[in-house]
Design an enzyme around this catalytic site. Structure first.
Site, PDB file in Angstrom:
ATOM      1  N   HIS A   1       0.738  -1.122  -0.113  1.00 47.69           N
ATOM      2  CA  HIS A   1      -0.064   0.038  -0.135  1.00 47.69           C
ATOM      3  C   HIS A   1       0.926   1.233  -0.118  1.00 47.69           C
ATOM      4  O   HIS A   1       0.657   2.123  -0.708  1.00 47.69           O
ATOM      5  CB  HIS A   1      -0.892   0.045   1.416  1.00 47.69           C
ATOM      6  CG  HIS A   1      -1.744   1.367   1.271  1.00 47.69           C
ATOM      7  ND1 HIS A   1      -3.048   1.048   1.352  1.00 47.69           N
ATOM      8  CD2 HIS A   1      -1.650   2.536   1.647  1.00 47.69           C
ATOM      9  CE1 HIS A   1      -3.600   2.425   1.229  1.00 47.69           C
ATOM     10  NE2 HIS A   1      -2.778   3.308   1.472  1.00 47.69           N
ATOM     11  N   GLU A   2       1.904   1.346   0.949  1.00 51.66           N
ATOM     12  CA  GLU A   2       2.848   2.357   1.127  1.00 51.66           C
ATOM     13  C   GLU A   2       3.572   2.662  -0.195  1.00 51.66           C
ATOM     14  O   GLU A   2       3.775   3.889  -0.524  1.00 51.66           O
ATOM     15  CB  GLU A   2       3.496   2.576   2.129  1.00 51.66           C
ATOM     16  CG  GLU A   2       2.694   2.595   3.696  1.00 51.66           C
ATOM     17  CD  GLU A   2       1.731   3.415   3.743  1.00 51.66           C
ATOM     18  OE1 GLU A   2       1.836   4.777   3.122  1.00 51.66           O
ATOM     19  OE2 GLU A   2       0.556   3.173   4.048  1.00 51.66           O
TER      20      GLU A   2
HETATM   21 ZN   LIG Z   1      -2.495   5.407   1.951  1.00 48.58          ZN
END
Ligand SMILES: [Zn+2]
Ligand SMILES: [Zn+2]
Length: 147
Positions: free
Chosen positions: A65-66
């Protein structure tokens, strides 16, 4: 737990595996994150991760996600949650949309062995007639109840 250095190394590996692009900045643990899994900082391009999620099976999904924020930002595409680019790339690599829930362990009952002093913090009440100390078979006694 991994050190910040080891964490950065892990993020680099995941980046190459899934995005085929290098992660060229730093990743570090941030104890202050509560329910968020991680954070991306466009200013200096580093990533923060929540140490409470480190042991979860889904932690790689948090890293993905990051990294999705990171790579989109660096290639000047829509890097925010609501952006179509973000949604597409996140789904492509299989990153998590939301951080996994971390339940803080709530200890309500503290038992102690009357013989050897071993502590048994428990979330539920236990039957001290049935359950004995795992170390010495001694009798358990309730110390405190935190309800
Ligand atoms: Zn995020
Ligand atoms: Zn004992």
């Amino acid at each position: 737990m991994l050190t910040n250095q080891e964490l950065t190394k892990k993020v680099r590996e995941i980046s190459l595996n899934y995005f085929k692009r290098p992660f060229e900045h730093e990743a570090k643990w941030n104890q202050r994150l509560r329910t968020t899994g991680g954070r991306f900082f466009p200013k200096d391009l580093h990533l923060d991760f929540n140490p409470k999620m480190a042991e979860l099976e889904d932690f790689e999904g948090v890293v993905l996600h990051e990294l999705t924020h990171y790579h989109l930002y660096r290639t000047k595409r829509g890097y925010k949650h609501q952006d179509a680019d973000f949604k597409r790339l996140l789904a492509q690599v299989g990153g998590l949309r939301y951080a996994p829930a971390v339940e803080e362990r709530k200890v309500k009952y503290d038992y102690v062995c009357q013989n050897c002093g071993q502590n048994y913090p428990r979330q539920r009440k236990i039957d001290t007639k049935k359950y004995r100390c795992g170390k010495c078979r001694g009798q358990l006694k309730i110390k405190t109840s935190r309800i």
